[in-house]
Design an enzyme around this catalytic site. Sequence first.
Site, mmCIF file in Angstrom:
data_model
loop_
_atom_site.group_PDB
_atom_site.id
_atom_site.type_symbol
_atom_site.label_atom_id
_atom_site.label_comp_id
_atom_site.label_asym_id
_atom_site.label_seq_id
_atom_site.Cartn_x
_atom_site.Cartn_y
_atom_site.Cartn_z
ATOM 1 N N LYS A 236 0.743 -1.271 -0.155
ATOM 2 C CA LYS A 236 -0.080 0.025 0.105
ATOM 3 C C LYS A 236 0.879 1.397 -0.149
ATOM 4 O O LYS A 236 1.394 1.631 0.981
ATOM 5 C CB LYS A 236 -0.882 -0.071 1.155
ATOM 6 C CG LYS A 236 -1.912 1.016 1.035
ATOM 7 C CD LYS A 236 -2.446 1.523 2.569
ATOM 8 C CE LYS A 236 -1.531 2.697 3.124
ATOM 9 N NZ LYS A 236 -1.289 3.910 2.279
ATOM 10 N N GLY B 170 7.632 4.912 7.538
ATOM 11 C CA GLY B 170 7.031 6.399 7.795
ATOM 12 C C GLY B 170 7.041 7.075 9.054
ATOM 13 O O GLY B 170 7.893 6.853 9.543
ATOM 14 N N SER B 171 6.090 7.647 9.576
ATOM 15 C CA SER B 171 6.398 8.440 10.736
ATOM 16 C C SER B 171 6.303 7.592 11.869
ATOM 17 O O SER B 171 5.828 6.588 11.816
ATOM 18 C CB SER B 171 5.319 9.624 10.593
ATOM 19 O OG SER B 171 4.287 9.110 10.632
ATOM 20 N N THR B 172 6.776 8.102 13.032
ATOM 21 C CA THR B 172 6.849 7.516 14.242
ATOM 22 C C THR B 172 5.548 7.385 14.735
ATOM 23 O O THR B 172 4.879 6.408 15.358
ATOM 24 C CB THR B 172 7.698 8.188 15.270
ATOM 25 O OG1 THR B 172 9.005 8.130 14.695
ATOM 26 C CG2 THR B 172 7.702 7.496 16.512
ATOM 27 N N THR C 204 2.705 7.122 13.102
ATOM 28 C CA THR C 204 1.861 6.200 12.461
ATOM 29 C C THR C 204 2.380 4.565 12.771
ATOM 30 O O THR C 204 1.643 3.576 12.849
ATOM 31 C CB THR C 204 2.003 6.317 10.997
ATOM 32 O OG1 THR C 204 1.614 7.566 10.507
ATOM 33 C CG2 THR C 204 1.128 5.263 10.131
ATOM 34 N N GLY C 205 3.766 4.391 12.885
ATOM 35 C CA GLY C 205 4.351 3.275 13.436
ATOM 36 C C GLY C 205 3.877 2.924 14.616
ATOM 37 O O GLY C 205 3.736 1.702 14.710
ATOM 38 N N GLU D 85 10.460 1.243 10.056
ATOM 39 C CA GLU D 85 11.481 2.364 9.726
ATOM 40 C C GLU D 85 10.988 3.523 9.916
ATOM 41 O O GLU D 85 10.026 4.059 9.130
ATOM 42 C CB GLU D 85 12.153 2.161 8.329
ATOM 43 C CG GLU D 85 13.001 0.759 8.039
ATOM 44 C CD GLU D 85 13.984 0.776 8.922
ATOM 45 O OE1 GLU D 85 14.685 1.632 9.568
ATOM 46 O OE2 GLU D 85 14.694 -0.302 8.646
ATOM 47 N N CYS E 164 14.873 9.979 5.234
ATOM 48 C CA CYS E 164 14.874 9.804 6.583
ATOM 49 C C CYS E 164 16.184 9.931 7.143
ATOM 50 O O CYS E 164 16.561 10.412 8.312
ATOM 51 C CB CYS E 164 14.436 8.281 6.962
ATOM 52 S SG CYS E 164 15.165 6.965 5.838
ATOM 53 N N GLU F 273 11.729 16.625 13.681
ATOM 54 C CA GLU F 273 12.050 16.480 12.392
ATOM 55 C C GLU F 273 11.350 16.949 11.391
ATOM 56 O O GLU F 273 10.394 17.142 11.070
ATOM 57 C CB GLU F 273 11.723 14.892 12.155
ATOM 58 C CG GLU F 273 12.139 14.394 11.042
ATOM 59 C CD GLU F 273 11.442 12.905 10.632
ATOM 60 O OE1 GLU F 273 10.184 12.718 10.993
ATOM 61 O OE2 GLU F 273 11.966 12.183 9.789
HETATM 62 P P1 NAD Z 1 3.222 8.754 7.343
HETATM 63 O O1 NAD Z 1 3.487 8.023 8.614
HETATM 64 O O2 NAD Z 1 2.045 9.914 7.418
HETATM 65 O O3 NAD Z 1 2.561 7.990 6.121
HETATM 66 C C1 NAD Z 1 3.314 6.423 5.741
HETATM 67 C C2 NAD Z 1 2.544 5.619 5.062
HETATM 68 O O4 NAD Z 1 1.421 4.993 6.272
HETATM 69 C C3 NAD Z 1 1.466 5.957 4.136
HETATM 70 O O5 NAD Z 1 1.445 4.932 3.083
HETATM 71 C C4 NAD Z 1 0.101 6.320 4.791
HETATM 72 O O6 NAD Z 1 -0.946 6.156 3.933
HETATM 73 C C5 NAD Z 1 0.052 5.317 5.849
HETATM 74 N N1 NAD Z 1 -0.591 5.315 6.829
HETATM 75 C C6 NAD Z 1 -1.463 6.491 7.311
HETATM 76 N N2 NAD Z 1 -2.076 6.326 8.490
HETATM 77 C C7 NAD Z 1 -1.802 4.783 8.854
HETATM 78 C C8 NAD Z 1 -2.350 4.068 9.986
HETATM 79 N N3 NAD Z 1 -3.233 4.576 10.793
HETATM 80 N N4 NAD Z 1 -2.138 2.749 9.703
HETATM 81 C C9 NAD Z 1 -1.273 2.161 8.636
HETATM 82 N N5 NAD Z 1 -0.643 3.063 7.865
HETATM 83 C C10 NAD Z 1 -1.080 4.411 7.801
HETATM 84 O O7 NAD Z 1 4.766 9.008 6.741
HETATM 85 P P2 NAD Z 1 5.010 9.977 5.553
HETATM 86 O O8 NAD Z 1 4.595 11.524 5.759
HETATM 87 O O9 NAD Z 1 4.457 9.248 4.328
HETATM 88 O O10 NAD Z 1 6.637 10.068 5.329
HETATM 89 C C11 NAD Z 1 7.517 10.811 6.133
HETATM 90 C C12 NAD Z 1 8.077 9.969 7.282
HETATM 91 O O11 NAD Z 1 8.464 8.774 7.139
HETATM 92 C C13 NAD Z 1 8.937 10.773 8.000
HETATM 93 O O12 NAD Z 1 8.827 10.672 9.428
HETATM 94 C C14 NAD Z 1 10.363 10.017 7.570
HETATM 95 O O13 NAD Z 1 11.419 10.160 8.666
HETATM 96 C C15 NAD Z 1 9.749 8.596 7.661
HETATM 97 N N6 NAD Z 1 10.724 7.830 6.849
HETATM 98 C C16 NAD Z 1 11.483 6.912 7.488
HETATM 99 C C17 NAD Z 1 12.306 6.160 6.649
HETATM 100 C C18 NAD Z 1 13.221 4.978 7.535
HETATM 101 O O14 NAD Z 1 14.076 4.308 6.710
HETATM 102 N N7 NAD Z 1 13.353 5.042 8.909
HETATM 103 C C19 NAD Z 1 12.409 6.113 5.297
HETATM 104 C C20 NAD Z 1 11.625 7.130 4.845
HETATM 105 C C21 NAD Z 1 10.939 7.835 5.590
#
Ligand code: NAD
Length: 474
Positions: free
Chosen positions: A173, A224-226, A228-229, A246, A280, A377
């Site tokens: 996704k 993605g973001s912390t 959401t993780g 990640e 990231c 960040e």
């Molecule tokens: P985000 O967390 O907003 O979204 C990431 C993904 O999660 C998207 O596909 C989104 O649709 C999905 N999502 C949203 N809500 C969700 C939920 N409740 N459950 C499951 N999935 C959900 O992050 P973003 O704004 O797309 O990306 C930027 C962030 O990603 C930054 O914090 C960046 O540091 C991080 N990032 C980390 C790495 C790494 O390797 N550590 C790499 C790239 C980006």
Amino acid sequence: MQQFNMTINGKSHTSGKTFDVINPALGVPFATCALGDVSTLDEAVVAAKNAFPEWSQLPEETRIEKMNALVGLLESNMPEIMGLITQENGKPFNGFGGIGSGMEVGGSMAWIQATCSFSTPVKVIQDNDEARVEVHRKPLGVVASITPWNWPLLIAIWHVIPALKTGNTVIIKPSPLTPVATMRFVELANTVLPPGVLNVITGDADVGNAISAHPDINKIVFTGSTPTGKKIMGLASSNLKRLTLELGGNDAGIVLPDADLKAIAQNLFLSCFHNNGQTCACLKRLYVHESIYDDVCNALVEFANTVKVGNGMEEGIEFGPVQNKAQLDKVIELTEDALANGAKLLAGGKVREGDGYFFPPTIIGDISNGSRLVDEEQFGPVLPIIKYTNIDDAINMANDNQFGLGGSIWSSNPELAYSLASRLETGSVWINEHGNVQPDAPFGGVKQSGLGVEFGQLGLEEYTSVQTIKVSKL
Ligand code: NAD
């Protein structure tokens, strides 16, 4: 406008609902995508579950042949996919330091090949008159991949390829902000993969929550973001899903007084600003010894003032726009907050009038920990540069952060830099470079930057469970 569909069980899938994808260089939509929902997810899970027994039983060489066919598909469709990435993400074809959509597609191809060269062989723990004990690695089943918007294709490859290689089936996704390169890749991949082995669905938090809670998904790999993780981790406990997370980063770099500025200046600038700071593991806070503080600031300002910012579809552009309006607003807010609290603007700082989400490379001095721009960040093209007097303070300030993804030390004395490396509370430390991930070296975060690692054999193992087999010889 171009149209993109989901792919489920080898077939193009629409849902009756669509959403638009905006080109951030223009601020207007350039593509329309089929929108998934919870029932689409259920269909994809059924397809992936049904495909698992046959795919997981294939000889590994057969799966590797198919992975290599994906390299050929990316190669023959490279111009098209580069164009999709540049339009959805904003990065130029060949940006500053060669980092752009060309590198994203080329890097994806190289990553597939490298990942196929790692394996998870059976380990023999004991083999004597009493018993033979072996440790086997088995695929987990259905793996869900959830990706962000900053490296839409490369991160998809980082998730999908080790999962498939180890015999799992996958549902990916992508971010709704940048889904099209992934949708096109999965469509192409389904010309060589059996139906159901790799599926792509769209959606945002609603589908994400359903993935996290789904009883028939065995693992989630999320970048993605912390925040959401953390949501994923909560819901994933329902069936004890395996997780690789990640997450966010706020990487610090420390420049020692002996650094050879001429030698490092361009690489330092690139480490902070590649992909507009939207990586990231970009260097997001720079700590510089007081004896060379002004020189480092001046060298970085010179790059910031001369690079070409514009629409990445045009020749010669080195930096594109910020990927989305919310991210641009965050960058503006943190910059304004720093300046309102006494920091000094050294370069950039003003949003560009006109179409698109453009913000120039921005450098801010006379700032310290405690400022939002340093502590949070920013994930954009703004670099705070902090002066330090002694190295212990610099290391304490670098560690005084919730994140722990990467860090770097810059010095003309690599042994001295190396002796400081282990004091950084991060998953990776680089000396005289920053953020250069590679397919054979594990990469992952500590503290609030995540769980688990990607890449290399350790990364591959995260897509498997351990089975110990003991044959008693008594
Ligand atoms: P985000 O967390 O907003 O979204 C990431 C993904 O999660 C998207 O596909 C989104 O649709 C999905 N999502 C949203 N809500 C969700 C939920 N409740 N459950 C499951 N999935 C959900 O992050 P973003 O704004 O797309 O990306 C930027 C962030 O990603 C930054 O914090 C960046 O540091 C991080 N990032 C980390 C790495 C790494 O390797 N550590 C790499 C790239 C980006």
